[in-house]
Design a protein around this motif. Structure first.
Motif, mmCIF file in Angstrom:
data_model
loop_
_atom_site.group_PDB
_atom_site.id
_atom_site.type_symbol
_atom_site.label_atom_id
_atom_site.label_comp_id
_atom_site.label_asym_id
_atom_site.label_seq_id
_atom_site.Cartn_x
_atom_site.Cartn_y
_atom_site.Cartn_z
ATOM 1 N N PHE A 59 0.822 -1.216 0.000
ATOM 2 C CA PHE A 59 0.000 0.000 0.000
ATOM 3 C C PHE A 59 0.859 1.270 0.000
ATOM 4 C CE2 PHE A 59 -2.709 -3.196 2.080
ATOM 5 C CZ PHE A 59 -3.868 -3.082 1.314
ATOM 6 N N SER A 60 2.098 1.173 -0.483
ATOM 7 C CA SER A 60 3.009 2.322 -0.423
ATOM 8 C C SER A 60 2.483 3.512 -1.221
ATOM 9 C CB SER A 60 4.397 1.919 -0.922
ATOM 10 O OG SER A 60 4.334 1.421 -2.251
ATOM 11 N N ASP A 61 1.857 3.260 -2.376
ATOM 12 C CA ASP A 61 1.314 4.375 -3.166
ATOM 13 C C ASP A 61 0.211 5.106 -2.405
ATOM 14 O OD1 ASP A 61 3.029 3.834 -5.236
ATOM 15 O OD2 ASP A 61 1.604 2.558 -6.317
ATOM 16 N N PHE A 85 10.387 12.931 -10.104
ATOM 17 C CA PHE A 85 11.627 12.327 -9.648
ATOM 18 C C PHE A 85 12.611 12.378 -10.805
ATOM 19 C CE2 PHE A 85 8.999 8.713 -11.012
ATOM 20 C CZ PHE A 85 9.840 8.026 -11.873
ATOM 21 N N THR A 86 13.886 12.589 -10.470
ATOM 22 C CA THR A 86 14.910 12.860 -11.476
ATOM 23 C C THR A 86 15.881 11.707 -11.663
ATOM 24 O OG1 THR A 86 16.281 13.939 -9.784
ATOM 25 C CG2 THR A 86 14.811 15.345 -11.089
ATOM 26 N N GLY A 91 11.831 6.627 -7.599
ATOM 27 C CA GLY A 91 10.477 6.213 -7.249
ATOM 28 C C GLY A 91 10.468 4.886 -6.496
ATOM 29 N N PHE A 92 11.326 3.947 -6.903
ATOM 30 C CA PHE A 92 11.387 2.643 -6.236
ATOM 31 C C PHE A 92 11.854 2.790 -4.799
ATOM 32 C CE2 PHE A 92 14.156 -0.988 -5.123
ATOM 33 C CZ PHE A 92 13.190 -1.975 -5.032
ATOM 34 N N PHE A 93 12.929 3.559 -4.599
ATOM 35 C CA PHE A 93 13.457 3.723 -3.245
ATOM 36 C C PHE A 93 12.512 4.533 -2.367
ATOM 37 C CE2 PHE A 93 17.590 2.729 -5.291
ATOM 38 C CZ PHE A 93 17.937 1.654 -4.481
ATOM 39 N N VAL A 94 11.745 5.420 -2.946
ATOM 40 C CA VAL A 94 10.747 6.162 -2.159
ATOM 41 C C VAL A 94 9.702 5.197 -1.622
ATOM 42 C CG1 VAL A 94 8.830 7.785 -2.362
ATOM 43 C CG2 VAL A 94 11.088 8.419 -3.174
ATOM 44 N N ASN A 95 9.266 4.251 -2.450
ATOM 45 C CA ASN A 95 8.296 3.264 -1.981
ATOM 46 C C ASN A 95 8.873 2.415 -0.845
ATOM 47 O OD1 ASN A 95 6.328 4.070 -3.739
ATOM 48 N ND2 ASN A 95 6.724 2.492 -5.259
ATOM 49 N N LEU A 96 10.170 2.056 -0.954
ATOM 50 C CA LEU A 96 10.796 1.291 0.122
ATOM 51 C C LEU A 96 10.857 2.106 1.418
ATOM 52 C CD1 LEU A 96 13.796 -0.500 -1.659
ATOM 53 C CD2 LEU A 96 11.555 -1.437 -1.075
ATOM 54 N N LYS A 97 11.197 3.393 1.306
ATOM 55 C CA LYS A 97 11.254 4.242 2.496
ATOM 56 C C LYS A 97 9.873 4.415 3.120
ATOM 57 C CE LYS A 97 15.297 6.957 1.099
ATOM 58 N NZ LYS A 97 15.797 8.322 0.725
ATOM 59 N N SER A 182 11.368 12.243 -3.382
ATOM 60 C CA SER A 182 12.282 11.840 -2.313
ATOM 61 C C SER A 182 12.494 12.977 -1.320
ATOM 62 C CB SER A 182 13.620 11.395 -2.899
ATOM 63 O OG SER A 182 14.222 12.442 -3.645
ATOM 64 N N GLU A 183 12.681 14.209 -1.820
ATOM 65 C CA GLU A 183 12.883 15.340 -0.922
ATOM 66 C C GLU A 183 11.619 15.644 -0.128
ATOM 67 O OE1 GLU A 183 14.165 18.529 -3.367
ATOM 68 O OE2 GLU A 183 16.193 17.716 -3.682
ATOM 69 N N TYR A 184 10.462 15.503 -0.772
ATOM 70 C CA TYR A 184 9.213 15.749 -0.054
ATOM 71 C C TYR A 184 9.028 14.725 1.060
ATOM 72 C CZ TYR A 184 4.277 16.247 0.992
ATOM 73 O OH TYR A 184 3.080 16.431 1.660
#
Length: 282
Positions: A59-61, A85-86, A91-97, A182-184
């Motif tokens: 449910f990360s999204d 995302f640049t 995007g993948f690592f943001v979901n993991l975080k 990621s910054e957000y």
């Protein structure tokens, strides 16, 4: 006490104390028991974290959309609300975080429970009664701080920061915010965890008061320094706008005063118990 003779250097016998060996073995056994219990509780925490991480990753999204809602609301209803995302892996690592943050928050009560079950057998009954309220208050105060950040401070901060956008035309260049995911995520979680930890101030100070490290009178005398330190911490944990800093600083000062009241109450109870024991001894 039993002893036995064994051969030593230069054919001189050495005397070995069997009782000393028994004491060493007896002290080693409880240590092994504590280590085994600690391992079992760590395994339970890890399993809980893994299960929560898997569910949160699924449910990360949706979780990220909840975290991004204050940003979308601050942008208004212009229909151009987006983040970027640049890096291809961002995007993948943001979901993991997101999943990791969610797993930690969900399993925090489990972690606290396992710590309590590990420590409680070594405490006296009055010590258990003294520490149990702090165990219950810790997640409640953390949740209050996180809720204050999400529902009140973050919307104010985003509106203030997005106010620096500039529409183009009439000789003015258009300035539009393009937030990176990621910054957000790092900023919003810094504020949520910062407010949550700041709200644990009464727990930390009251425990220090029970241990005799600080006193109510000492905290009263250092009140002026606490005011300065509070707003320095608020400036570090919040965006550079006065509303966010005041929104964190004022609750921290109120919680500081609450800590003084709790410590003073503890000191009065301790003094009354000591006076009662002295009178009974006389």
């Amino acid at each position: 006490m039993s002893t036995r003779m064994i051969g030593g250097d230069n054919n001189k016998p050495d005397i070995v104390d069997d009782d000393l060996d028994d004491e060493v073995d007896a002290s080693r056994a409880p240590l092994l028991d504590h280590l085994n219990e600690l391992r079992s509780r760590l395994i339970k925490v890890i399993i809980g974290m893994m299960v929560a991480f898997g569910v949160a990753l699924f449910f990360s999204d949706q979780i990220f959309n909840i975290l991004a809602k204050p940003y979308m609301d601050a942008q208004g209803d212009d229909g151009n609300r987006r983040m970027i995302f640049t890096a291809l892996t961002e995007g993948f690592f943001v979901n993991l975080k997101v999943a990791l943050y969610g797993a930690f928050i969900v399993t925090f009560p489990l972690i606290a429970l396992q710590i309590w079950k590990f420590v409680a057998p070594g405490l006296y009954r009055n010590e258990k009664r003294a520490f149990l309220p702090f165990l219950v208050a810790t997640p409640v105060l953390f949740a209050c701080g996180a809720a204050l950040a999400y529902f009140l401070v973050i919307p104010w901060a985003w509106k203030f920061l997005l106010g620096f956008e500039q529409p183009g035309g009439a000789g003015a260049i258009e300035i539009a915010a393009e937030a990176k995911v990621s910054e957000y995520l790092s900023l919003v979680m810094q504020m949520i965890f910062g407010f949550g930890l700041a709200f644990l101030l009464p727990v930390a100070l009251t425990l220090m008061g029970k241990a005799g490290i600080v006193s109510a009178q000492g905290l009263r005398e250092r009140r002026r320094y606490m005011v300065v330190a509070t707003f320095l911490v608020a400036a570090f944990l919040t965006p550079p706008d006065p509303i966010s800093q005041i929104a964190l600083g004022i609750p921290m000062l109120l919680l500081y005063e609450l800590s003084i009241i709790l410590i003073a109450s503890t000191e009065r109870k301790r003094a009354a118990e000591e006076a009662k024991s002295d009178s009974a001894a006389d």
